[in-house]
Design an enzyme around this catalytic site. Sequence first.
Site, mmCIF file in Angstrom:
data_model
loop_
_atom_site.group_PDB
_atom_site.id
_atom_site.type_symbol
_atom_site.label_atom_id
_atom_site.label_comp_id
_atom_site.label_asym_id
_atom_site.label_seq_id
_atom_site.Cartn_x
_atom_site.Cartn_y
_atom_site.Cartn_z
ATOM 1 N N ARG A 106 -16.452 95.956 112.716
ATOM 2 C CA ARG A 106 -15.621 94.753 112.756
ATOM 3 C C ARG A 106 -15.919 94.048 114.069
ATOM 4 O O ARG A 106 -15.657 94.597 115.148
ATOM 5 C CB ARG A 106 -14.136 95.106 112.665
ATOM 6 C CG ARG A 106 -13.198 93.887 112.721
ATOM 7 C CD ARG A 106 -11.751 94.331 112.683
ATOM 8 N NE ARG A 106 -10.823 93.228 112.874
ATOM 9 C CZ ARG A 106 -10.272 92.522 111.885
ATOM 10 N NH1 ARG A 106 -10.573 92.809 110.620
ATOM 11 N NH2 ARG A 106 -9.430 91.546 112.140
ATOM 12 N N GLN A 136 -11.484 92.165 102.623
ATOM 13 C CA GLN A 136 -10.291 91.346 102.412
ATOM 14 C C GLN A 136 -10.343 90.667 101.049
ATOM 15 O O GLN A 136 -9.358 90.633 100.311
ATOM 16 C CB GLN A 136 -10.174 90.287 103.508
ATOM 17 C CG GLN A 136 -8.979 89.364 103.355
ATOM 18 C CD GLN A 136 -7.660 90.083 103.520
ATOM 19 O OE1 GLN A 136 -7.431 90.748 104.527
ATOM 20 N NE2 GLN A 136 -6.770 89.973 102.534
ATOM 21 N N ASP A 228 -4.669 80.915 106.059
ATOM 22 C CA ASP A 228 -5.006 81.827 107.148
ATOM 23 C C ASP A 228 -4.642 81.126 108.458
ATOM 24 O O ASP A 228 -4.355 79.927 108.478
ATOM 25 C CB ASP A 228 -6.503 82.163 107.091
ATOM 26 C CG ASP A 228 -6.898 83.324 107.989
ATOM 27 O OD1 ASP A 228 -6.005 83.934 108.614
ATOM 28 O OD2 ASP A 228 -8.106 83.620 108.075
#
Length: 311
Positions: A106, A136, A228
Amino acid sequence: MSLFGRSLLTLLDYSPEEIRYLLKLSHKVKAEAKKGRVFNRFNGKTLALLFEKRSTRTRCAFETAFGEEGGHPVFLSTQDIQLGSKESIEDTARVLGRMFSAIQFRGFKQETAETLAKYSNVPVYNGLTDLYHPTQALADLMTLEECFGTEKGKNLVFVGDGRNNVARSLMVICSKLGTNFTVITPAELNPDNELRERTAPIAEKSGAVITVTSDINAVKGADALYTDVWISMGEEDKRDERVKLLSPYQVNQNLMEKTGKRDTIFLHCLPAVKGEEVTADVIDGNNSRAWDQAENRKHTIKALMLATLIK
């Protein structure tokens, strides 16, 4: 279907059938968890968790999914290993590949995840890069399936920064699975043309309609509204500019009503800045499925690791 030994760097590398297989396995894994069934399927296996960017859901999902099944996850931040500073990423990959069964990365550059996969010779999972967030997207589509029974033909609308990794990954997976996907964003934040050109023939084959627009009224008919944060990690210096640009695109109760559907669900990958991209009454309301999404990160990640680490 066998996905043994495969990495997941972007869902562009997976066929619609392979993605559906992962989603089907995710539902099975979740049902097992609800019944309290544990199988110890990762016993004797190890997972390196490389984090340049901090996380709640990604780290917890990988650690608990792997640990509950008897595996040993090891968290490694940039304070713990070299990762391109005193040691090249290639050499880090070679070393970790000899010590671990798989690697999760990540961080910032997509190229880092690709280099780890190329030189480690073990599965590498993209837990988020600046370009893609495939785990996701798997959780998002799993949530759609739970709510509507299928994702095919449903209308998923993303409102906000159309260039970010979540919007890009949703464009990919929706194109693959026949889900209509609309990005509502200021023209300055449109998804890049290269990705749109790559997904166009995929969407045509699946029957998905992909739309990019700045018109907020395009939420009409949405089965799911998704947003988001306005300021992604690493872009904090652009905060004032982004808030001004994206304020008209806030998901609030008025916007939810503009869909014309009482059962439109709200989705968010989290963390959320309540009062900015979404109001508290929406994300905490009856139509929010953000917390199901968060839980489903764990189930889809466990399914991904089962599919790629167990023969």
